[in-house]
Design a protein around this motif. Structure first.
Motif, short mmCIF file in Angstrom:
data_model
loop_
_atom_site.label_atom_id
_atom_site.label_comp_id
_atom_site.label_asym_id
_atom_site.label_seq_id
_atom_site.Cartn_x
_atom_site.Cartn_y
_atom_site.Cartn_z
N SER A 124 0.82 -1.21 0.00
CA SER A 124 0.00 0.00 0.00
C SER A 124 0.86 1.26 0.00
CB SER A 124 -0.93 0.01 1.22
OG SER A 124 -1.83 -1.07 1.19
N VAL A 125 1.90 1.25 0.83
CA VAL A 125 2.81 2.40 0.89
C VAL A 125 3.48 2.63 -0.46
CG1 VAL A 125 4.96 3.27 1.89
CG2 VAL A 125 3.22 2.27 3.37
N LEU A 126 4.02 1.56 -1.04
CA LEU A 126 4.73 1.69 -2.31
C LEU A 126 3.79 2.15 -3.42
CD1 LEU A 126 7.06 -1.47 -2.25
CD2 LEU A 126 7.68 0.92 -1.81
N SER A 152 -8.71 9.61 0.72
CA SER A 152 -9.45 8.53 1.37
C SER A 152 -8.63 7.24 1.44
CB SER A 152 -10.78 8.27 0.64
OG SER A 152 -10.56 8.00 -0.73
N SER A 153 -7.88 6.92 0.39
CA SER A 153 -7.13 5.66 0.36
C SER A 153 -5.97 5.66 1.34
CB SER A 153 -6.60 5.39 -1.06
OG SER A 153 -7.66 5.20 -1.96
N VAL A 188 -16.25 2.68 2.25
CA VAL A 188 -17.48 2.90 1.49
C VAL A 188 -17.37 4.19 0.68
CG1 VAL A 188 -19.94 3.46 1.71
CG2 VAL A 188 -18.96 1.60 3.06
N LEU A 189 -16.84 5.24 1.31
CA LEU A 189 -16.65 6.51 0.61
C LEU A 189 -15.72 6.33 -0.58
CD1 LEU A 189 -16.84 9.67 0.52
CD2 LEU A 189 -14.82 9.69 1.99
N ASN A 190 -14.62 5.61 -0.38
CA ASN A 190 -13.61 5.42 -1.42
C ASN A 190 -14.10 4.52 -2.54
OD1 ASN A 190 -10.86 5.87 -2.31
ND2 ASN A 190 -10.50 3.72 -1.88
N THR A 191 -14.95 3.55 -2.21
CA THR A 191 -15.38 2.55 -3.19
C THR A 191 -16.62 2.98 -3.96
OG1 THR A 191 -14.54 0.83 -1.72
CG2 THR A 191 -16.00 0.12 -3.48
N ILE A 192 -17.50 3.75 -3.34
CA ILE A 192 -18.79 4.03 -3.94
C ILE A 192 -19.00 5.52 -4.19
CG2 ILE A 192 -21.29 3.82 -3.63
CD1 ILE A 192 -20.68 1.35 -1.87
N VAL A 193 -18.85 6.33 -3.16
CA VAL A 193 -19.21 7.74 -3.30
C VAL A 193 -18.24 8.49 -4.20
CG1 VAL A 193 -19.63 9.89 -2.06
CG2 VAL A 193 -20.29 7.70 -1.02
#
Length: 313
Positions: free
Chosen positions: A202-204, A253-254, A275-280
């Protein structure tokens, strides 16, 4: 006890636990969001494919970004909505791991494409005379393929470490889909190595692609500030507004979800941030690109007029 004598989990149960009222409200809103998003993203893809005025590298990447967002949301939303009518809210073991794999593969690809789009903006503003030579059709295809390959390699280690882990029960995932953190909590073995692999990847991925984007925009800002006229500076900056908005939403968000040590994770916050990151956030992107892009608005108005005329005739 010998690990082989433990019962193996064959399915997982999805859904927020002890938050039934919130879950019902979210499910009611998700269907409307999903349909709105599908219409908006499909509109962008069709406009880019059908209007020769939009046959340029920037819109090529916008169309692919919209396609990725449809794919990501379709990996998660249909099962989530189907579970609203299901008493068990179950997903098979293989289905859960497959959903998780494609969610992170497609999501990782998106960050690479966002970085590629920042490079496209850099060449447009900083090297306009060489743009056609640098960002040609072959380059676009190679950059797109490189984004998929880079995404696959970025999640490969964590996928290899997670797949063979034993799941012996319980099998309730306190989440709306098979996100990595809540799935790993159900493993009946040491998960420190898998969690470390998740964190490092995730960091990379996030900080690495963000660094590339940041470097591109540093040069862009320097170039814009050197433009003598205020109108010229405004015109140059306006070509980046949509991309900057999307980058801010996605990375903000990520990073808050995935690039944090385990000790500072807050489960409730993570669930709603995901949810915010995936949908909104993906749902807003078609409107961001269409409302802030004059060529897209002109193309949309032209298409609406064309089909309205066909209906009248």
């Amino acid at each position: 006890m010998d690990q082989r004598n433990k019962s193996r989990v064959t399915e997982f149960i999805l859904g927020f636990q002890n938050e039934k009222d919130i879950e019902i409200l979210l499910y009611s809103a998700f269907l409307l969001m999903y349909m709105t998003f599908l219409i908006g993203s499909t509109m962008i893809v069709l406009l880019v494919c059908g209007d020769y005025h939009l046959h340029s590298p920037m819109y090529f990447f916008i169309a692919n970004l919209s396609f990725l967002e449809v794919a990501i949301m379709s990996t998660v939303l249909p099962k989530m909505l189907a579970n609203m009518f299901s008493l068990t809210r179950a997903i098979s073991f293989a289905g859960c791991l497959t959903q998780s794999f494609f969610y992170f593969l497609l999501g990782s690809t998106e960050f690479f494409i966002l970085a590629v789009m920042s490079f496209d903006r850099y060449v447009t503003i900083c090297n306009p005379l060489r743009y056609a030579m640098i960002i040609n059709k072959q380059t676009c295809i190679l950059l797109l393929l490189g984004s998929y390959v880079g995404a696959f390699l970025s999640i490969l280690a964590s996928s290899i470490l997670t797949a063979p882990l034993p799941f012996c029960g319980p099998n309730v995932i306190n989440h709306l889909f098979c996100d990595s953190a809540p799935v790993l909590k159900l493993v009946c073995a040491d998960i420190s190595l898998a969690e470390l692999a998740d964190f490092i990847s995730s960091v990379l991925l996030l900080l690495g692609s963000l660094l590339l984007t940041g470097v591109s925009y540093t040069y862009i800002v320097i170039t814009i500030l050197r433009i003598p006229s205020a109108q010229g500076r405004q015109k140059a900056f306006s070509t980046c507004v949509s991309h900057i908005t999307v980058v801010t939403l996605y990375y903000g968000s990520s990073i808050s979800i995935y690039v944090r040590p385990k000790k500072v994770h807050v489960v409730g916050v993570n669930k709603f941030a995901t949810v915010l990151n995936t949908i909104v956030t993906p749902m807003l992107n078609p409107f961001i690109y269409s409302l802030q892009n004059e060529k897209v608005k002109v193309s949309l108005r032209g298409s609406i007029s064309k089909y309205a005329g066909m209906i009248k005739n």
